[in-house]
Design an enzyme around this catalytic site. Structure first.
Site, mmCIF file in Angstrom:
data_model
loop_
_atom_site.group_PDB
_atom_site.id
_atom_site.type_symbol
_atom_site.label_atom_id
_atom_site.label_comp_id
_atom_site.label_asym_id
_atom_site.label_seq_id
_atom_site.Cartn_x
_atom_site.Cartn_y
_atom_site.Cartn_z
ATOM 1 N N ARG A 14 -5.108 -9.045 -9.038
ATOM 2 C CA ARG A 14 -6.232 -9.967 -9.761
ATOM 3 C C ARG A 14 -6.533 -9.283 -11.210
ATOM 4 O O ARG A 14 -6.333 -7.992 -11.226
ATOM 5 C CB ARG A 14 -7.483 -9.903 -9.166
ATOM 6 C CG ARG A 14 -7.433 -10.613 -7.905
ATOM 7 C CD ARG A 14 -8.743 -11.196 -7.360
ATOM 8 N NE ARG A 14 -8.148 -12.099 -6.167
ATOM 9 C CZ ARG A 14 -7.904 -13.624 -6.442
ATOM 10 N NH1 ARG A 14 -8.022 -14.111 -7.623
ATOM 11 N NH2 ARG A 14 -7.600 -14.131 -5.366
ATOM 12 N N ASN A 48 -3.679 2.226 -13.984
ATOM 13 C CA ASN A 48 -2.813 1.241 -13.287
ATOM 14 C C ASN A 48 -1.472 1.725 -13.524
ATOM 15 O O ASN A 48 -1.104 2.343 -14.381
ATOM 16 C CB ASN A 48 -2.959 -0.301 -14.190
ATOM 17 C CG ASN A 48 -1.940 -1.361 -13.508
ATOM 18 O OD1 ASN A 48 -1.862 -1.308 -12.244
ATOM 19 N ND2 ASN A 48 -1.354 -1.972 -14.346
ATOM 20 N N HIS A 64 2.627 0.456 -13.482
ATOM 21 C CA HIS A 64 3.385 -0.948 -13.534
ATOM 22 C C HIS A 64 5.028 -0.556 -13.335
ATOM 23 O O HIS A 64 5.551 0.572 -13.880
ATOM 24 C CB HIS A 64 3.137 -1.518 -14.872
ATOM 25 C CG HIS A 64 4.033 -2.775 -15.122
ATOM 26 N ND1 HIS A 64 3.731 -3.997 -14.373
ATOM 27 C CD2 HIS A 64 4.833 -3.159 -15.740
ATOM 28 C CE1 HIS A 64 4.400 -4.997 -14.695
ATOM 29 N NE2 HIS A 64 5.193 -4.356 -15.560
ATOM 30 N N GLY A 103 0.987 -1.231 0.023
ATOM 31 C CA GLY A 103 -0.014 0.125 0.026
ATOM 32 C C GLY A 103 0.908 1.350 -0.042
ATOM 33 O O GLY A 103 0.306 2.267 0.324
ATOM 34 N N SER A 104 2.108 1.266 -0.289
ATOM 35 C CA SER A 104 2.854 2.544 -0.338
ATOM 36 C C SER A 104 2.244 3.506 -1.459
ATOM 37 O O SER A 104 2.359 4.640 -1.129
ATOM 38 C CB SER A 104 4.244 2.254 -0.833
ATOM 39 O OG SER A 104 4.684 1.801 -1.902
ATOM 40 N N ASN A 105 1.709 3.182 -2.611
ATOM 41 C CA ASN A 105 1.062 4.045 -3.578
ATOM 42 C C ASN A 105 -0.146 4.442 -2.988
ATOM 43 O O ASN A 105 -0.556 5.457 -3.276
ATOM 44 C CB ASN A 105 0.877 3.097 -4.896
ATOM 45 C CG ASN A 105 2.205 3.162 -5.641
ATOM 46 O OD1 ASN A 105 2.660 4.091 -6.294
ATOM 47 N ND2 ASN A 105 2.815 2.084 -5.756
ATOM 48 N N LYS A 130 -16.013 -15.820 -10.852
ATOM 49 C CA LYS A 130 -15.359 -14.510 -10.769
ATOM 50 C C LYS A 130 -16.346 -13.352 -11.052
ATOM 51 O O LYS A 130 -16.334 -12.047 -10.387
ATOM 52 C CB LYS A 130 -14.498 -14.462 -11.944
ATOM 53 C CG LYS A 130 -13.615 -13.188 -12.022
ATOM 54 C CD LYS A 130 -12.660 -13.521 -13.096
ATOM 55 C CE LYS A 130 -11.705 -12.070 -13.093
ATOM 56 N NZ LYS A 130 -10.406 -12.322 -13.936
HETATM 57 C C1 GRF Z 1 4.016 -1.282 -7.275
HETATM 58 O O1 GRF Z 1 5.353 -1.680 -7.601
HETATM 59 C C2 GRF Z 1 3.059 -1.217 -8.337
HETATM 60 O O2 GRF Z 1 3.964 -0.548 -9.666
HETATM 61 C C3 GRF Z 1 2.716 -2.722 -8.760
HETATM 62 O O3 GRF Z 1 2.439 -2.967 -7.342
HETATM 63 C C4 GRF Z 1 3.228 -2.497 -6.488
HETATM 64 C C5 GRF Z 1 2.318 -2.088 -5.521
HETATM 65 O O4 GRF Z 1 3.210 -1.708 -4.356
HETATM 66 N N1 GRF Z 1 1.536 -2.667 -9.772
HETATM 67 P P1 GRF Z 1 2.466 -1.017 -3.309
HETATM 68 O O5 GRF Z 1 1.588 -1.959 -2.536
HETATM 69 O O6 GRF Z 1 1.820 0.296 -3.556
HETATM 70 O O7 GRF Z 1 3.533 -0.489 -2.054
#
Ligand code: GRF
Length: 203
Positions: A90, A106, A108, A11-13, A64
């Site tokens: 998912r 998203n 990546h 969950g850092s993002n 699903k």
């Molecule tokens: C991130 O590296 C993102 O690019 C990928 O999953 C990771 C999630 O990290 N899709 P966090 O849970 O937000 O720390």
């Protein structure tokens, strides 16, 4: 404007997006966290911040479609405008993606279309690429695919390790994901076939 973050892990993002909202960089509400993993640290982060979360576990549903219908119900209850995938492990069905077309982002940790999948950082490192990076894109029916919004490169140096690259990539993510979300909420991103136009940004 209401945003839902979908996450399965650390969950850092999620926290970086929340910070940008609190600072007023993104003018929207983080109204909901959708999480499919009861052990995810992101659930604790949401609870601490007082953000509503819905734990929707795939194994609680036979099909699903039922799993996704439950998610849709949660999104509709909170009148969600934008879905932000941040480490959601998912793959969403084509029907789900169609329903929210142009409204799912998203992030990546590689320069798409290279190194798709769940182990992108390690895959790129082990391949020996000299340049990797982060991509923010609209989500379409394929995994880690769809019109690219932002891409930031990272040059891999000789003394870099997998850990140092991960650290640097996450730092980039925490900067550019809020920026992309800000652009979306300001109506500056337009989906035009496969081209994303940054209206008023590049001029
Ligand atoms: C991130 O590296 C993102 O690019 C990928 O999953 C990771 C999630 O990290 N899709 P966090 O849970 O937000 O720390």
């Amino acid at each position: 404007m209401n945003i839902a973050v979908f996450a399965s892990g650390r969950g850092s993002n999620f926290s970086a997006i929340l910070k940008a909202i609190k600072k007023g960089v993104i003018k929207a509400d983080l109204s909901l966290l959708i999480c499919d993993n009861p052990k995810a640290a992101v659930l604790t982060a949401a609870a601490r911040a007082g953000i509503k979360s819905a734990l929707v576990k795939r194994q609680d549903f036979t099909h699903k479609e039922e799993f996704e219908n439950r998610i849709i119900q949660c999104l509709e209850e909170e009148k969600i405008d934008l879905i932000v995938l941040a480490g959601f492990m998912r793959i969403l069905s084509p029907e789900f993606v169609q329903k929210y077309k142009g409204r799912i982002l998203n992030i990546h940790p590689a320069l798409l279309p290279s190194f798709k999948g769940a182990h992108a950082i390690k895959d790129a490192y082990e391949y020996g690429v000299k340049l990797t990076g982060v991509t923010v894109h609209f989500v379409d029916e394929e995994m880690d695919h769809g019109p690219i919004i932002l891409q930031v490169p990272l040059r891999i140096k000789e003394n870099d390790t997998l850990e140092s690259i991960e650290r640097k990539l996450h730092k980039i993510e925490h900067k550019i994901y809020p920026q992309a979300i800000k652009l979306w909420t300001e109506g500056k991103l337009k989906l035009s076939q496969r081209v994303v136009m940054l209206k008023d940004i590049l001029s």
